[in-house]
Design a protein around this motif. Structure first.
Motif, PDB file in Angstrom:
ATOM      1  N   SER A   1      50.089  40.865  35.755  1.00 32.08           N
ATOM      2  CA  SER A   1      48.850  41.065  36.517  1.00 32.08           C
ATOM      3  C   SER A   1      48.234  39.734  36.906  1.00 32.08           C
ATOM      4  CB  SER A   1      47.830  41.858  35.707  1.00 32.08           C
ATOM      5  OG  SER A   1      48.249  43.189  35.542  1.00 32.08           O
ATOM      6  N   PHE A   2      47.518  39.764  38.021  1.00 29.50           N
ATOM      7  CA  PHE A   2      46.771  38.621  38.520  1.00 29.50           C
ATOM      8  C   PHE A   2      45.298  38.945  38.321  1.00 29.50           C
ATOM      9  CE2 PHE A   2      44.753  36.298  42.065  1.00 29.50           C
ATOM     10  CZ  PHE A   2      45.231  35.022  41.800  1.00 29.50           C
ATOM     11  N   PHE A   3      44.522  38.002  37.794  1.00 28.21           N
ATOM     12  CA  PHE A   3      43.116  38.234  37.483  1.00 28.21           C
ATOM     13  C   PHE A   3      42.229  37.271  38.255  1.00 28.21           C
ATOM     14  CE2 PHE A   3      45.444  39.770  33.845  1.00 28.21           C
ATOM     15  CZ  PHE A   3      44.802  40.953  33.532  1.00 28.21           C
ATOM     16  N   ILE A   4      41.068  37.780  38.649  1.00 24.26           N
ATOM     17  CA  ILE A   4      40.035  36.961  39.261  1.00 24.26           C
ATOM     18  C   ILE A   4      38.734  37.277  38.540  1.00 24.26           C
ATOM     19  CG2 ILE A   4      38.776  36.386  41.374  1.00 24.26           C
ATOM     20  CD1 ILE A   4      41.207  37.476  42.943  1.00 24.26           C
ATOM     21  N   ASP A   5      38.123  36.263  37.939  1.00 19.45           N
ATOM     22  CA  ASP A   5      36.817  36.403  37.286  1.00 19.45           C
ATOM     23  C   ASP A   5      35.788  35.735  38.186  1.00 19.45           C
ATOM     24  OD1 ASP A   5      38.075  37.543  35.077  1.00 19.45           O
ATOM     25  OD2 ASP A   5      38.150  35.664  33.966  1.00 19.45           O
ATOM     26  N   ILE A   6      34.785  36.491  38.627  1.00 22.54           N
ATOM     27  CA  ILE A   6      33.760  35.974  39.530  1.00 22.54           C
ATOM     28  C   ILE A   6      32.398  36.064  38.850  1.00 22.54           C
ATOM     29  CG2 ILE A   6      32.671  36.215  41.796  1.00 22.54           C
ATOM     30  CD1 ILE A   6      35.237  37.608  42.752  1.00 22.54           C
ATOM     31  N   ASP A   7      31.689  34.943  38.780  1.00 21.46           N
ATOM     32  CA  ASP A   7      30.352  34.926  38.203  1.00 21.46           C
ATOM     33  C   ASP A   7      29.360  35.567  39.162  1.00 21.46           C
ATOM     34  OD1 ASP A   7      31.179  33.649  35.915  1.00 21.46           O
ATOM     35  OD2 ASP A   7      30.526  31.653  36.538  1.00 21.46           O
TER      36      ASP A   7
ATOM     37  N   GLY B   1      19.312  36.574  46.813  1.00 20.93           N
ATOM     38  CA  GLY B   1      19.810  36.915  48.132  1.00 20.93           C
ATOM     39  C   GLY B   1      21.276  37.283  48.106  1.00 20.93           C
ATOM     40  N   PRO B   2      21.888  37.329  49.289  1.00 23.67           N
ATOM     41  CA  PRO B   2      23.292  37.751  49.364  1.00 23.67           C
ATOM     42  C   PRO B   2      24.244  36.700  48.786  1.00 23.67           C
ATOM     43  CG  PRO B   2      22.486  37.134  51.533  1.00 23.67           C
ATOM     44  CD  PRO B   2      21.323  37.065  50.608  1.00 23.67           C
ATOM     45  N   VAL B   3      25.283  37.193  48.132  1.00 24.94           N
ATOM     46  CA  VAL B   3      26.336  36.351  47.575  1.00 24.94           C
ATOM     47  C   VAL B   3      27.655  36.950  48.038  1.00 24.94           C
ATOM     48  CG1 VAL B   3      27.419  35.542  45.442  1.00 24.94           C
ATOM     49  CG2 VAL B   3      24.953  35.887  45.518  1.00 24.94           C
ATOM     50  N   SER B   4      28.572  36.096  48.482  1.00 21.62           N
ATOM     51  CA  SER B   4      29.880  36.627  48.869  1.00 21.62           C
ATOM     52  C   SER B   4      30.959  35.603  48.568  1.00 21.62           C
ATOM     53  CB  SER B   4      29.910  37.003  50.354  1.00 21.62           C
ATOM     54  OG  SER B   4      29.805  35.853  51.149  1.00 21.62           O
ATOM     55  N   ARG B   5      32.165  36.120  48.451  1.00 19.04           N
ATOM     56  CA  ARG B   5      33.319  35.262  48.191  1.00 19.04           C
ATOM     57  C   ARG B   5      34.552  35.925  48.775  1.00 19.04           C
ATOM     58  NH1 ARG B   5      34.371  30.629  44.812  1.00 19.04           N
ATOM     59  NH2 ARG B   5      36.343  29.970  45.692  1.00 19.04           N
ATOM     60  N   GLN B   6      35.403  35.135  49.422  1.00 19.69           N
ATOM     61  CA  GLN B   6      36.667  35.633  49.953  1.00 19.69           C
ATOM     62  C   GLN B   6      37.812  34.899  49.287  1.00 19.69           C
ATOM     63  OE1 GLN B   6      36.384  35.249  54.281  1.00 19.69           O
ATOM     64  NE2 GLN B   6      36.235  37.471  54.368  1.00 19.69           N
ATOM     65  N   VAL B   7      38.894  35.648  49.030  1.00 13.72           N
ATOM     66  CA  VAL B   7      40.099  35.089  48.422  1.00 13.72           C
ATOM     67  C   VAL B   7      41.286  35.609  49.219  1.00 13.72           C
ATOM     68  CG1 VAL B   7      41.507  34.979  46.330  1.00 13.72           C
ATOM     69  CG2 VAL B   7      39.010  35.083  46.144  1.00 13.72           C
ATOM     70  N   PHE B   8      42.173  34.715  49.589  1.00 13.87           N
ATOM     71  CA  PHE B   8      43.398  35.121  50.279  1.00 13.87           C
ATOM     72  C   PHE B   8      44.445  35.453  49.231  1.00 13.87           C
ATOM     73  CE2 PHE B   8      41.026  32.580  53.233  1.00 13.87           C
ATOM     74  CZ  PHE B   8      41.098  33.325  54.388  1.00 13.87           C
ATOM     75  N   LEU B   9      44.959  36.678  49.278  1.00 11.09           N
ATOM     76  CA  LEU B   9      45.886  37.180  48.273  1.00 11.09           C
ATOM     77  C   LEU B   9      47.330  37.078  48.748  1.00 11.09           C
ATOM     78  CD1 LEU B   9      43.933  40.401  47.257  1.00 11.09           C
ATOM     79  CD2 LEU B   9      43.901  38.174  46.114  1.00 11.09           C
TER      80      LEU B   9
ATOM     81  N   GLY C   1      27.586  39.830  33.493  1.00 13.43           N
ATOM     82  CA  GLY C   1      27.423  38.992  34.666  1.00 13.43           C
ATOM     83  C   GLY C   1      28.711  38.477  35.283  1.00 13.43           C
ATOM     84  N   VAL C   2      29.854  38.964  34.778  1.00 14.93           N
ATOM     85  CA  VAL C   2      31.149  38.532  35.316  1.00 14.93           C
ATOM     86  C   VAL C   2      31.907  39.742  35.847  1.00 14.93           C
ATOM     87  CG1 VAL C   2      33.353  37.403  34.819  1.00 14.93           C
ATOM     88  CG2 VAL C   2      31.263  36.587  33.706  1.00 14.93           C
ATOM     89  N   LEU C   3      32.318  39.662  37.116  1.00 15.43           N
ATOM     90  CA  LEU C   3      33.156  40.682  37.719  1.00 15.43           C
ATOM     91  C   LEU C   3      34.599  40.256  37.500  1.00 15.43           C
ATOM     92  CD1 LEU C   3      33.562  43.187  39.582  1.00 15.43           C
ATOM     93  CD2 LEU C   3      33.559  41.562  41.501  1.00 15.43           C
ATOM     94  N   THR C   4      35.390  41.109  36.850  1.00 16.98           N
ATOM     95  CA  THR C   4      36.808  40.817  36.617  1.00 16.98           C
ATOM     96  C   THR C   4      37.644  41.784  37.432  1.00 16.98           C
ATOM     97  OG1 THR C   4      36.399  39.965  34.399  1.00 16.98           O
ATOM     98  CG2 THR C   4      38.650  40.659  34.901  1.00 16.98           C
ATOM     99  N   LEU C   5      38.463  41.218  38.315  1.00 17.56           N
ATOM    100  CA  LEU C   5      39.383  42.005  39.126  1.00 17.56           C
ATOM    101  C   LEU C   5      40.777  41.813  38.566  1.00 17.56           C
ATOM    102  CD1 LEU C   5      38.035  40.927  42.614  1.00 17.56           C
ATOM    103  CD2 LEU C   5      37.405  42.934  41.290  1.00 17.56           C
ATOM    104  N   SER C   6      41.477  42.903  38.372  1.00 20.41           N
ATOM    105  CA  SER C   6      42.853  42.878  37.887  1.00 20.41           C
ATOM    106  C   SER C   6      43.733  43.506  38.964  1.00 20.41           C
ATOM    107  CB  SER C   6      42.959  43.676  36.587  1.00 20.41           C
ATOM    108  OG  SER C   6      44.300  43.816  36.205  1.00 20.41           O
ATOM    109  N   ILE C   7      44.747  42.746  39.404  1.00 21.15           N
ATOM    110  CA  ILE C   7      45.636  43.230  40.454  1.00 21.15           C
ATOM    111  C   ILE C   7      47.069  43.106  39.954  1.00 21.15           C
ATOM    112  CG2 ILE C   7      46.267  43.044  42.880  1.00 21.15           C
ATOM    113  CD1 ILE C   7      43.700  41.299  43.219  1.00 21.15           C
TER     114      ILE C   7
END
Length: 128
Positions: A34-40, A82-90, A106-112
């Protein structure tokens, strides 16, 4: 003549806008299959987090809001709102249809998961 308070306000404004435009900070790593992305994303309501994948571009959007209280007048307000955004090229080697998202402290963890075709394979050598 620029007063110290005016300079402080200008500096705060510049650094505040630079912090907002930088987007959310993240760590990305692979562990096993799996590939993980942790975003604050501190101070964000998890129900308001928007996650999309379009042509292998992952986009995460959220909104930080200050709690509204009657009769409160802030003397110092340094936390970005206010608004917060982030883009990641997969990579094409990730199965975005099976993306899993969790929000904790407070941490978003995405598992792919990594696709089967991208996993390391072993091949036998036939003797002549």
């Amino acid at each position: 003549m620029v007063l110290r308070t005016d300079f402080d306000r200008l500096t705060t404004r510049v650094f505040d806008s630079a912090t907002r435009s930088a987007g959310a900070r993240l760590d990305a790593y692979r562990e096993g299959d799996s590939f993980f992305i942790d975003i604050d994303l501190p101070g964000v309501d998890p129900a308001g987090i928007d996650i999309t994948v379009d042509r292998k571009v992952l986009t995460v959007r959220a909104q930080r809001k200050r709690a509204e209280r009657d009769g409160v007048q802030y003397v110092v307000a340094e936390r970005p709102m206010g608004p917060v955004s982030r883009q990641v090229f997969l990579s094409d080697s990730l199965d975005t249809d099976r993306l899993d998202a969790r929000y904790d402290n407070g941490v978003l963890t995405l598992s792919i998961p990594v696709t089967e075709k991208a996993k390391p394979r072993k091949f036998e050598v036939a003797a002549a």
